[in-house]
Design a protein around this motif. Structure first.
Motif, mmCIF file in Angstrom:
data_model
loop_
_atom_site.group_PDB
_atom_site.id
_atom_site.type_symbol
_atom_site.label_atom_id
_atom_site.label_comp_id
_atom_site.label_asym_id
_atom_site.label_seq_id
_atom_site.Cartn_x
_atom_site.Cartn_y
_atom_site.Cartn_z
ATOM 1 N N PHE A 35 0.811 -1.220 0.000
ATOM 2 C CA PHE A 35 0.000 0.000 0.000
ATOM 3 C C PHE A 35 0.841 1.266 0.000
ATOM 4 N N SER A 36 2.170 1.132 0.073
ATOM 5 C CA SER A 36 2.976 2.356 0.035
ATOM 6 C C SER A 36 3.345 2.675 -1.410
ATOM 7 N N GLY A 37 3.873 3.852 -1.618
ATOM 8 C CA GLY A 37 4.223 4.261 -2.968
ATOM 9 C C GLY A 37 3.037 4.883 -3.685
ATOM 10 N N ILE A 38 3.352 5.459 -4.861
ATOM 11 C CA ILE A 38 2.350 6.243 -5.576
ATOM 12 C C ILE A 38 1.215 5.364 -6.099
ATOM 13 N N ALA A 222 -6.662 2.673 9.443
ATOM 14 C CA ALA A 222 -6.200 4.046 9.688
ATOM 15 C C ALA A 222 -6.457 4.938 8.483
ATOM 16 N N SER A 223 -6.303 4.401 7.273
ATOM 17 C CA SER A 223 -6.486 5.198 6.048
ATOM 18 C C SER A 223 -7.364 4.469 5.061
ATOM 19 N N PRO A 224 -8.642 4.312 5.373
ATOM 20 C CA PRO A 224 -9.493 3.553 4.439
ATOM 21 C C PRO A 224 -9.604 4.228 3.080
ATOM 22 N N GLU A 225 -9.255 5.527 3.020
ATOM 23 C CA GLU A 225 -9.395 6.262 1.757
ATOM 24 C C GLU A 225 -8.167 6.093 0.856
ATOM 25 N N LEU A 226 -7.148 5.370 1.332
ATOM 26 C CA LEU A 226 -5.841 5.344 0.664
ATOM 27 C C LEU A 226 -5.907 5.059 -0.835
ATOM 28 N N GLN A 227 -6.692 4.034 -1.225
ATOM 29 C CA GLN A 227 -6.720 3.675 -2.649
ATOM 30 C C GLN A 227 -7.355 4.766 -3.486
ATOM 31 N N ARG A 231 -5.372 6.924 -6.378
ATOM 32 C CA ARG A 231 -5.873 6.878 -7.748
ATOM 33 C C ARG A 231 -6.239 8.276 -8.235
ATOM 34 N N MET A 232 -6.919 9.024 -7.374
ATOM 35 C CA MET A 232 -7.284 10.394 -7.749
ATOM 36 C C MET A 232 -6.025 11.243 -7.908
ATOM 37 N N PHE B 259 1.683 16.201 -2.006
ATOM 38 C CA PHE B 259 1.589 15.895 -0.575
ATOM 39 C C PHE B 259 0.176 15.479 -0.202
ATOM 40 N N VAL B 260 -0.816 16.197 -0.723
ATOM 41 C CA VAL B 260 -2.203 15.890 -0.374
ATOM 42 C C VAL B 260 -2.540 14.439 -0.722
ATOM 43 N N PHE B 261 -2.113 13.994 -1.912
ATOM 44 C CA PHE B 261 -2.534 12.667 -2.376
ATOM 45 C C PHE B 261 -1.583 11.544 -1.966
ATOM 46 N N PHE B 262 -0.295 11.850 -1.869
ATOM 47 C CA PHE B 262 0.661 10.755 -1.674
ATOM 48 C C PHE B 262 1.387 10.774 -0.337
ATOM 49 N N ALA B 263 1.431 11.907 0.333
ATOM 50 C CA ALA B 263 2.097 11.957 1.643
ATOM 51 C C ALA B 263 1.361 12.953 2.542
#
Lengths: 259, 425
Positions: A35-38, A222-227, A231-232, B259-263
């Motif tokens: 789940f890490s990275g862009i 902790a970050s359910p919005e991560l995906q 993507r956005m 930062f907003v989207f990735f960190a």
């Protein structure tokens, strides 16, 4: 009240004596997380294995007060499955039509519904402490964000236990030695071990696999919005890159008549 | 913000313009009717960027306020509700949280640009001073905003910083209790901070308006630091600088949104994801990164600090000295127009000032680093020397160097310089 002020002022004046005491904790090793990275995303089978560990191991002591049962749909559970999972727990039902909140001396309870938040293992802080040698098992909803390098730290903590403390280390009664916990003494017994949980999908049940799975699950809580966020983010940045390129061309064109 | 009237053929526009000359006003403020030096570099993008970030902060802030509950029992939970259950709440909140850091990045660059090119000098002294008021208002707003999520760092940061006022002789304790609305940081404190956090951005808007009013009177300074001598030195703001600002905005938005989207938690403290607990003090209380240099100045003043014990201990205790020094470290920036005695504005023609300017930036970064460290050696001593250097820069180096240095000769006019450059190319 004055004590609070005093502690604050002392913390301010002394910097942090305690932080220095804790600074002998090694930095957790950086792990590779899906789940890490862009382009990071949550792997659903991993999340489900992690949830299984939470359910069978962690949930005995730790709550997830910010997560609702309905959120489990993110893990691929169907609506009916979520209903079943929720119904394994009970919540206070409130007063009946006559205003009665007790049934035969006990609080009126009803099965939890998907819209309810995860039911806490303990009724209150006092109950939690009395079952845990005075320590309070923290809520895990945000744990992956509430520590520096959260996922790496959690993984290091879960795999960082020693049966015996190093020589010369005074371990208090009922405490366990851990490389990564500040002060090295933690009230939580080693929660995971090889073959702790039997996976339905046949994944080898090793300590490290358990740790990876449950940490991934906690990263999701902790970050359910991560995906959605990542993507956005990719779409937005690509759009901005094109737009900025066009602005550059426009700027060149408009300024070209000046020189 | 006066300017020539523009003529309209459209009867509606004509009707409005006759009664309320709003189109002329816009045109002469940010349109083709505003003459701008033709040689502005990309360092001049940061003013408009700051304005845009302010607008983003206000808009996202208003939406957040629709979902936020300023109560000690619900504040933390309502923020998490925004993150989890409000549609795109995570986006709005991360835009706002990171927008705060972006605001300070942009404004700090804007200030250093003003320092380097002498934008504070005659006749722009008031413009500069209003700018210092803006950064002060920003700091107050940011501090109170950081308290609202009611995490551990919110609570303890608020406790430490409000406690600073207890250093004021005689009335200190009273002031602190008045600020708190009680005997510790508690629900009344959270409520008033929310109220003021909503109010102050509009005060900043008003200050920005005055800032621009003063700017438009004498127009922008420029990299050469010489005055506009005539129309050949200027180009209309629109379309030249509107498009240049938009192009710069593109790069800035990519930086911000990365930062907003990735960190999104890069600038934050993990401790603030733990709900405030008055009974548990975090191991290491640190302010947000943009306060760190000033925090280092505050902490430099200990009883053992030789400068304090030699020069200040007979009038005040170390805590008060630290508080005074911290406020002075911001306010002293307002005195630059008079501390700097050189008529040449731009440091392009003042190599010695240029060198000391770079050392000053290094000192600010060093102070920021020290501000993030625990109060132990060698950080304490380094922080004390860095603090002394900070003030020495303003009170000794700038006054002396500016009056003694040998300056180069700026070109006759902006137009002459621009044409020469083009010929060379």
């Amino acid at each position: 009240m004055n004590k609070i002020v005093l502690t604050a002022v002392m913390a301010f004046a002394l910097g942090t004596g305690a932080a220095q005491a804790a600074s002998n904790v090694p930095t957790p090793a950086a792990q590779k997380w899906g789940f890490s990275g862009i382009v990071g995303h949550f792997d659903q089978p991993t999340l489900r294995r992690g949830f299984q560990i939470y359910r069978e191991v962690c949930s005995g002591c730790h709550g997830l007060r910010l997560v609702a049962y309905r959120n489990l749909k993110d893990l691929g559970f169907t609506g009916d499955e979520v209903k079943e999972i929720a119904a394994e727990h009970e919540v206070f039902a409130g007063p009946d039509e006559e205003g009665e909140v007790l049934v035969e001396g006990d609080l009126r309870m009803r099965p939890a519904r998907p819209t309810d938040k995860f039911v806490n293992p303990f009724a209150n802080e006092e109950a939690a402490r009395s079952s845990n040698v005075g320590a309070l098992p923290p809520d895990l909803s945000l744990m992956a964000k509430a520590r520096k390098k959260g996922p790496d730290y959690l993984y290091a903590l879960l795999t960082g236990y020693h049966e015996e403390p190093p020589e010369g280390f005074e371990l208090s009664d009922g405490m366990y030695y851990n490389d990564y916990f500040p002060g090295h003494q933690v009230a939580m017994a080693p929660p995971l071990a090889d073959e702790m949980v039997e996976y339905e999908d046949g994944t080898p049940a090793t300590l490290t696999q358990h740790a990876r799975d449950v940490v991934t699950f906690l990263a999701w809580t902790a970050s359910p919005e991560l995906q959605d966020r990542k993507r956005m983010g990719i779409k937005t940045l690509l759009f901005l890159l094109v737009l900025t390129g066009m602005m550059y061309a426009l700027k060149r064109k408009i300024w070209s008549d000046l020189h | 913000m006066s300017g020539s009237k523009i003529e309209f053929k459209n009867p509606v526009l004509k009707w409005v313009e006759y009664r309320l000359p709003i189109f002329s006003f816009i045109d002469s403020s940010v349109g083709s009717g505003y003459p701008t030096p033709r040689n502005l570099s990309y360092w001049w993008n940061f003013g408009s960027l700051a304005g845009i970030v302010l607008a983003i902060m206000v808009v996202t802030g208003i939406v957040l306020a629709m979902h936020y509950t300023p109560h000690v029992d619900y504040a933390f939970l309502s923020v998490e509700r925004i993150m989890r259950d409000v549609n795109y709440g995570w986006l709005i909140r991360y835009l706002h949280v990171n927008g705060g850091s972006m605001f300070f990045i942009v404004v700090y660059i804007h200030m250093f640009r003003g320092m380097f090119f002498g934008s504070y000098k005659e006749p722009r002294e008031l413009l500069w001073i209003i700018g210092v008021f803006i950064i002060l208002a920003m700091m107050a707003t940011a501090f109170m905003g950081y308290v609202l999520p009611w995490g551990q760092m919110s609570f303890w940061g608020a406790t430490v910083i409000t406690n600073l006022f207890s250093a004021v002789p005689f009335v200190g304790e009273g002031i602190v209790q008045w600020l708190w609305g009680g005997f510790s940081v508690d629900n009344p404190t959270l409520n008033r901070f929310f109220s003021l956090h909503y109010l102050l951005p509009f005060v900043i808007f008003a200050l920005v308006f005055v800032h621009l009013w003063a700017l438009h009177e004498h127009k922008s300074n420029n990299p050469l630091g010489i005055d506009i001598k005539g129309p050949q030195d200027t180009i209309p703001f629109h379309p030249y600088y509107t498009v240049k600002d938009l192009y710069g905005l593109g790069w800035f938005m990519m930086f911000y949104l990365f930062f907003v989207f990735f960190a999104p938690d890069f600038f934050g403290e993990p401790d603030n994801y733990i709900e405030a607990n008055p009974l548990v003090t975090p191991l290491h209380i640190v302010p947000e990164w943009y306060f760190l240099p000033f925090y280092a100045v505050l902490r430099a003043f200990t009883d053992e600090f030789w400068f304090f014990s030699w020069f200040m201990s007979w009038v005040m205790d170390a805590k008060l000295a630290g508080v005074v020094a911290m406020f002075a470290s911001v306010l002293i920036i307002a005195l630059l127009p008079w501390l700097d005695g050189n008529k040449v504005r731009s440091m392009r023609f003042r190599p010695l000032s240029w060198m000391f300017f770079l050392i000053f930036i290094a000192d600010c970064i060093l102070l920021g680093y020290i501000g993030a460290m625990t109060a132990e050696e060698p950080y304490v001593t380094i922080g004390q020397w860095a603090t002394l250097y900070y003030f020495a820069h303003f009170l000794v180096i700038v006054p002396l160097v500016s009056r003694l240095e040998k300056t180069g000769q700026p070109p006759e006019s902006i137009a002459a310089a621009v044409t020469k450059k083009t010929e060379e190319v």
